[in-house]
Design a protein around this motif. Structure first.
Motif, PDB file in Angstrom:
ATOM      1  N   GLY A 328       1.046  -1.323   0.370  1.00 33.35           N
ATOM      2  CA  GLY A 328       0.172   0.089   0.022  1.00 33.35           C
ATOM      3  C   GLY A 328       1.052   1.552   0.103  1.00 33.35           C
ATOM      4  N   GLY A 329       2.608   1.454  -0.804  1.00 28.86           N
ATOM      5  CA  GLY A 329       2.688   2.191  -0.103  1.00 28.86           C
ATOM      6  C   GLY A 329       2.735   2.859  -1.743  1.00 28.86           C
ATOM      7  N   HIS A 330       2.964   4.526  -2.046  1.00 33.42           N
ATOM      8  CA  HIS A 330       2.833   5.096  -2.718  1.00 33.42           C
ATOM      9  C   HIS A 330       4.036   5.474  -3.668  1.00 33.42           C
ATOM     10  CE1 HIS A 330      -1.342   7.205  -1.597  1.00 33.42           C
ATOM     11  NE2 HIS A 330      -0.839   6.496  -0.657  1.00 33.42           N
ATOM     12  N   VAL A 331       4.289   5.268  -4.757  1.00 34.49           N
ATOM     13  CA  VAL A 331       4.655   5.695  -5.498  1.00 34.49           C
ATOM     14  C   VAL A 331       5.206   7.175  -6.662  1.00 34.49           C
ATOM     15  CG1 VAL A 331       6.465   4.689  -7.812  1.00 34.49           C
ATOM     16  CG2 VAL A 331       5.104   3.146  -5.774  1.00 34.49           C
ATOM     17  N   LEU A 332       5.837   7.751  -7.213  1.00 34.79           N
ATOM     18  CA  LEU A 332       6.149   9.404  -7.557  1.00 34.79           C
ATOM     19  C   LEU A 332       6.719   8.591  -8.506  1.00 34.79           C
ATOM     20  CD1 LEU A 332       4.843  11.279  -8.888  1.00 34.79           C
ATOM     21  CD2 LEU A 332       5.558  12.539  -6.618  1.00 34.79           C
ATOM     22  N   GLY A 333       6.828   8.606 -10.061  1.00 31.29           N
ATOM     23  CA  GLY A 333       7.987   9.408 -10.829  1.00 31.29           C
ATOM     24  C   GLY A 333       7.748  10.380 -11.874  1.00 31.29           C
ATOM     25  N   LEU A 334       8.590  10.908 -11.984  1.00 30.45           N
ATOM     26  CA  LEU A 334       9.511  12.266 -12.491  1.00 30.45           C
ATOM     27  C   LEU A 334       9.724  11.898 -13.398  1.00 30.45           C
ATOM     28  CD1 LEU A 334       9.239  14.200  -9.268  1.00 30.45           C
ATOM     29  CD2 LEU A 334       7.697  14.579 -11.235  1.00 30.45           C
ATOM     30  N   CYS A 335       9.529  12.721 -14.515  1.00 35.17           N
ATOM     31  CA  CYS A 335      10.494  12.707 -15.827  1.00 35.17           C
ATOM     32  C   CYS A 335      10.663  10.968 -16.333  1.00 35.17           C
ATOM     33  CB  CYS A 335      11.492  13.630 -15.734  1.00 35.17           C
ATOM     34  SG  CYS A 335      12.012  14.153 -17.384  1.00 35.17           S
ATOM     35  N   LEU A 363       4.752  -0.940 -13.693  1.00 38.27           N
ATOM     36  CA  LEU A 363       3.597  -0.351 -12.306  1.00 38.27           C
ATOM     37  C   LEU A 363       2.793   1.125 -12.688  1.00 38.27           C
ATOM     38  CD1 LEU A 363       6.114   0.175  -9.790  1.00 38.27           C
ATOM     39  CD2 LEU A 363       4.525  -1.234  -9.657  1.00 38.27           C
ATOM     40  N   LEU A 364       2.299   1.131 -13.945  1.00 42.50           N
ATOM     41  CA  LEU A 364       1.810   2.646 -14.985  1.00 42.50           C
ATOM     42  C   LEU A 364       0.926   1.525 -16.088  1.00 42.50           C
ATOM     43  CD1 LEU A 364       3.039   6.201 -14.061  1.00 42.50           C
ATOM     44  CD2 LEU A 364       0.829   4.571 -13.119  1.00 42.50           C
ATOM     45  N   ASP A 365       0.081   1.753 -16.638  1.00 38.93           N
ATOM     46  CA  ASP A 365      -0.271   1.340 -18.287  1.00 38.93           C
ATOM     47  C   ASP A 365       0.145   2.504 -19.124  1.00 38.93           C
ATOM     48  OD1 ASP A 365      -1.049  -0.297 -20.260  1.00 38.93           O
ATOM     49  OD2 ASP A 365      -2.293  -0.404 -19.516  1.00 38.93           O
ATOM     50  N   VAL A 366       1.208   2.874 -18.613  1.00 39.03           N
ATOM     51  CA  VAL A 366       2.384   3.388 -20.157  1.00 39.03           C
ATOM     52  C   VAL A 366       2.746   3.205 -21.564  1.00 39.03           C
ATOM     53  CG1 VAL A 366       0.631   5.574 -19.031  1.00 39.03           C
ATOM     54  CG2 VAL A 366       2.903   4.653 -18.733  1.00 39.03           C
ATOM     55  N   ARG A 407      -6.195   9.160 -16.412  1.00 42.73           N
ATOM     56  CA  ARG A 407      -6.446   9.745 -14.916  1.00 42.73           C
ATOM     57  C   ARG A 407      -5.363  10.473 -14.260  1.00 42.73           C
ATOM     58  NH1 ARG A 407      -8.461   4.070 -14.434  1.00 42.73           N
ATOM     59  NH2 ARG A 407      -5.549   3.925 -14.749  1.00 42.73           N
ATOM     60  N   ALA A 408      -4.714  11.837 -15.534  1.00 41.17           N
ATOM     61  CA  ALA A 408      -4.060  12.430 -15.340  1.00 41.17           C
ATOM     62  C   ALA A 408      -4.347  13.477 -13.720  1.00 41.17           C
ATOM     63  CB  ALA A 408      -3.730  13.660 -16.379  1.00 41.17           C
ATOM     64  N   TRP A 409      -3.363  13.519 -13.377  1.00 40.66           N
ATOM     65  CA  TRP A 409      -3.928  14.512 -11.866  1.00 40.66           C
ATOM     66  C   TRP A 409      -2.898  15.538 -12.035  1.00 40.66           C
ATOM     67  CZ3 TRP A 409       0.897  15.452  -9.293  1.00 40.66           C
ATOM     68  CH2 TRP A 409       2.125  14.352  -9.614  1.00 40.66           C
ATOM     69  N   LEU A 410      -2.358  16.348 -13.096  1.00 36.26           N
ATOM     70  CA  LEU A 410      -2.812  17.742 -13.348  1.00 36.26           C
ATOM     71  C   LEU A 410      -3.355  18.706 -14.196  1.00 36.26           C
ATOM     72  CD1 LEU A 410       1.457  17.694 -12.740  1.00 36.26           C
ATOM     73  CD2 LEU A 410      -0.479  18.558 -11.137  1.00 36.26           C
ATOM     74  N   THR A 411      -3.144  19.718 -13.823  1.00 34.04           N
ATOM     75  CA  THR A 411      -3.884  20.783 -14.845  1.00 34.04           C
ATOM     76  C   THR A 411      -2.173  21.282 -15.493  1.00 34.04           C
ATOM     77  OG1 THR A 411      -5.719  20.225 -14.889  1.00 34.04           O
ATOM     78  CG2 THR A 411      -4.972  22.195 -16.768  1.00 34.04           C
ATOM     79  N   LEU A 412      -1.796  21.739 -16.673  1.00 29.42           N
ATOM     80  CA  LEU A 412      -1.131  22.708 -16.726  1.00 29.42           C
ATOM     81  C   LEU A 412      -1.061  23.297 -18.257  1.00 29.42           C
ATOM     82  CD1 LEU A 412       2.256  21.057 -16.736  1.00 29.42           C
ATOM     83  CD2 LEU A 412       0.827  21.500 -14.659  1.00 29.42           C
ATOM     84  N   ASP A 413      -1.137  24.525 -18.789  1.00 25.78           N
ATOM     85  CA  ASP A 413      -1.217  25.529 -19.455  1.00 25.78           C
ATOM     86  C   ASP A 413      -2.680  24.585 -20.345  1.00 25.78           C
ATOM     87  OD1 ASP A 413       0.692  26.531 -18.309  1.00 25.78           O
ATOM     88  OD2 ASP A 413       2.139  25.667 -19.887  1.00 25.78           O
ATOM     89  N   GLY A 414      -3.570  24.455 -19.238  1.00 24.88           N
ATOM     90  CA  GLY A 414      -5.022  24.453 -19.895  1.00 24.88           C
ATOM     91  C   GLY A 414      -4.416  22.539 -20.262  1.00 24.88           C
ATOM     92  N   ARG A 415      -3.588  22.461 -20.703  1.00 25.52           N
ATOM     93  CA  ARG A 415      -4.093  20.179 -20.456  1.00 25.52           C
ATOM     94  C   ARG A 415      -3.885  19.371 -19.868  1.00 25.52           C
ATOM     95  NH1 ARG A 415       1.095  18.964 -20.345  1.00 25.52           N
ATOM     96  NH2 ARG A 415       3.326  20.268 -20.815  1.00 25.52           N
ATOM     97  N   PRO A 416      -4.320  18.567 -19.543  1.00 28.75           N
ATOM     98  CA  PRO A 416      -4.074  17.551 -18.651  1.00 28.75           C
ATOM     99  C   PRO A 416      -2.750  17.026 -18.456  1.00 28.75           C
ATOM    100  CG  PRO A 416      -5.288  16.295 -20.066  1.00 28.75           C
ATOM    101  CD  PRO A 416      -4.861  17.643 -20.751  1.00 28.75           C
ATOM    102  N   GLU A 417      -2.077  16.369 -17.489  1.00 31.28           N
ATOM    103  CA  GLU A 417      -0.949  16.134 -17.394  1.00 31.28           C
ATOM    104  C   GLU A 417      -0.371  14.838 -16.341  1.00 31.28           C
ATOM    105  OE1 GLU A 417       2.317  16.267 -18.675  1.00 31.28           O
ATOM    106  OE2 GLU A 417       3.894  15.233 -16.587  1.00 31.28           O
ATOM    107  N   GLY A 418       0.599  14.008 -16.635  1.00 27.70           N
ATOM    108  CA  GLY A 418       0.141  13.148 -15.760  1.00 27.70           C
ATOM    109  C   GLY A 418      -0.434  11.212 -15.642  1.00 27.70           C
ATOM    110  N   ALA A 419      -0.430  10.364 -15.610  1.00 23.44           N
ATOM    111  CA  ALA A 419      -1.371   9.180 -15.166  1.00 23.44           C
ATOM    112  C   ALA A 419      -0.824   8.542 -14.139  1.00 23.44           C
ATOM    113  CB  ALA A 419       0.138   8.348 -15.473  1.00 23.44           C
ATOM    114  N   ALA A 420      -2.447   7.440 -13.545  1.00 24.54           N
ATOM    115  CA  ALA A 420      -2.001   7.626 -12.650  1.00 24.54           C
ATOM    116  C   ALA A 420      -2.817   6.051 -12.538  1.00 24.54           C
ATOM    117  CB  ALA A 420      -2.861   8.151 -10.943  1.00 24.54           C
ATOM    118  N   SER A 421      -2.509   5.032 -10.941  1.00 22.20           N
ATOM    119  CA  SER A 421      -2.969   4.130 -11.528  1.00 22.20           C
ATOM    120  C   SER A 421      -4.633   4.528 -11.301  1.00 22.20           C
ATOM    121  CB  SER A 421      -1.822   3.216 -10.046  1.00 22.20           C
ATOM    122  OG  SER A 421      -1.992   3.501  -8.683  1.00 22.20           O
ATOM    123  N   PRO A 422      -4.971   2.842 -11.022  1.00 17.22           N
ATOM    124  CA  PRO A 422      -6.168   2.988 -10.743  1.00 17.22           C
ATOM    125  C   PRO A 422      -6.684   3.293  -9.356  1.00 17.22           C
ATOM    126  CG  PRO A 422      -5.594   1.499 -12.570  1.00 17.22           C
ATOM    127  CD  PRO A 422      -4.485   1.667 -12.183  1.00 17.22           C
TER     128      PRO A 422
END
Length: 490
Positions: A328-335, A363-366, A407-422
């Motif tokens: 149940g731990g969290h993971v964040l990947g940047l770039c 770990l992400l479906d991308v 499941r983009a969790w950011l909005t940047l300059d009006g566009r969706p950004e990022g991905a998240a697991s279910p």
């Protein structure tokens, strides 16, 4: 030094790497600004994968971005016209005036660098125009006389720009008398004559006890002492130039684990987290497993994503990461870390090495496809869940797509950004710098179980730069130092 219609310049060189040149230039820039001077930082050549994006759409070393901030300026590509970004142990991407020019093996760059001097001088003179003072930072040490031919980083630049030099020695590592006297001994007479004074940096204890040391250095070199700068205890509050600097920072109960990738890049995302009193940013070296009690595993950026992914697997960190998520731990990947989290990474053009498609961590479906065009841009927006504003920059090659991007969790300059697991445990994004947002950082840490302290990160950085300037004003003869600056030739 008083304001003048003629731009003047002074170069800070060091007896070696990590003697504190970058911090000295930042402090001197802020001290000059506080005196009412129009000052700018300049580093002819830097080697770092920790880059900043400039307003004019290019890249410079992160240290020069901090120095620009100290000078009250926006970062500009002219402040660091040559940036080397290591991709392997023997090769680096060459960024010239903010943009990729080539990828060179070290043995070939020696031939290339002499051709870059006109571009370096072009940026230098353009930056100097209309200013009172330019503070130039060297790289490594001028005593590396095997690199003197074609040099653009130290004495080669100082000679071409007719710039006086102050030499800084690091007493904390020991042998500072030998550092300074040895440099004077080994330098050719013409280079030695450019050094007008010296500074003893990072002193711990009673500076009066080193009086005889100053006398000895002056006697052997003929250089003037500008004083002894004691250890600046709050340096950890400023953005780290080296990933290892983060390991020395105070920590708290909430643990954020960060695997130390071989080509880690743009790890300034960690600075605001490491400054939190309730957080420990744990940089995990090779040979050590990811800690089982980490609330978050953060995969940072990488200059060579596929190679670093292979190294991550070689350390067994992929197994640790999968176990972390099962708990149940969290993971964040940047770039680059975001790219690793996906199912595949394809490099059909061989940008990072031989053309290949490799499996990601899954770990992400991308999926990510590398492309020759690099995205280098500033960006701002908001966290979709909390509405907290975020801003930062993107600096990457590759495009990432797939079902989890819905499941983009950011909005940047009006566009969706990022991905998240279910289940929301694993997230990725290309945005660097988002944790500098106080509201976003506080919301993230609260969700992890440790509310953030009521901090204003950017204000703290400004206050620390002011404290650094005061520190140098107190302990060094800055009147004499600034007076050594010489006019910038046209």
């Amino acid at each position: 030094m008083t304001r003048t219609a003629v731009p003047r310049a002074l170069m800070i060189q060091g007896t070696g790497s990590n003697v504190g040149k970058s911090l000295l230039v930042a402090g001197l820039a802020r001290a000059a600004l506080r005196r009412g001077l129009n000052v700018a930082p300049f580093k002819p050549q830097n080697m770092s994968n920790n880059a900043a994006v400039t307003d004019d759409g290019g890249e410079i070393g992160r240290a020069q971005a901090l120095q620009a901030r100290a000078a009250g300026l926006a970062p500009h590509t002219d402040m660091n016209p040559v940036l080397l970004k290591p991709e392997t142990d023997t090769g680096a991407q060459v960024i010239v005036q903010g943009h990729r020019a080539a990828t060179q093996a070290a043995k070939d760059y020696g031939k290339m660098k002499a051709t870059l001097l006109p571009r370096v001088l072009e940026s230098y003179r353009r930056l100097a125009a209309g200013r009172d003072l330019v503070l130039v930072e060297g790289a490594g040490s001028p005593a590396e006389i095997n690199l003197r031919a074609g040099d653009i980083a130290n004495m080669g630049f100082a000679e071409a720009a007719d710039c006086p030099v102050i030499l800084a020695g690091d007493i904390d590592r020991g042998g500072v008398i030998a550092q300074l006297v040895g440099t004077a001994t080994i330098l050719p007479a013409q280079d030695r004559s450019r050094i007008k004074a010296f500074i003893i940096n990072k002193f711990r204890g009673d500076p009066h006890l080193f009086h005889e040391g100053l006398t000895a250095i002056t006697g052997h070199t003929g250089w003037t002492s500008l004083g002894i700068a004691p250890w600046f205890a709050d340096a950890w509050r400023l953005p780290a130039e080296d990933i290892l600097d983060l390991a020395t920072r105070p920590g708290g109960a909430l643990r954020i684990a960060v695997p130390r990738l071989g080509r880690i890049a743009n790890f300034d995302d960690l600075d605001p987290l490491a400054a939190e009193p309730g957080v420990t940013v744990d940089i995990i070296p090779p040979g050590r497993p990811l800690p089982g009690d980490a609330a978050l595993v953060l995969l940072p950026g990488s200059k060579s994503t596929i190679a670093d992914l292979a190294d991550l697997r070689a350390q067994g960190w992929d197994i640790d990461l999968a176990a972390h998520v099962r708990r149940g731990g969290h993971v964040l990947g940047l770039c680059g870390g975001y790219q690793m989290l996906g199912r595949t990474i394809a490099d059909p053009h061989g940008i990072e090495g031989p053309p290949a498609t490799v499996e990601g961590l899954g770990l992400l479906d991308v999926a990510t496809i590398m492309a020759p065009d690099k995205r280098v841009t500033l960006a701002s927006g908001a966290d979709r869940a909390t509405g907290a504003p975020v801003e930062g920059y993107e600096i990457h090659i590759g495009q990432t797509t797939g079902p989890d991007c819905a499941r983009a969790w950011l909005t940047l300059d009006g566009r969706p950004e990022g991905a998240a697991s279910p289940d929301g445990l694993v997230r990725g994004s290309y945005l660097h710098g988002l944790f500098a947002s106080d509201a976003f950082r506080a919301a993230t840490l609260t969700a992890l179980g440790a509310p953030a302290a009521p901090r204003r990160h950017e204000a703290e950085v400004e206050a620390t730069l002011d404290a650094l300037a005061h520190h140098l004003e107190t302990h060094l003869d800055l009147d004499r130092l600034y007076a050594l600056a010489a006019p910038v030739p046209h």
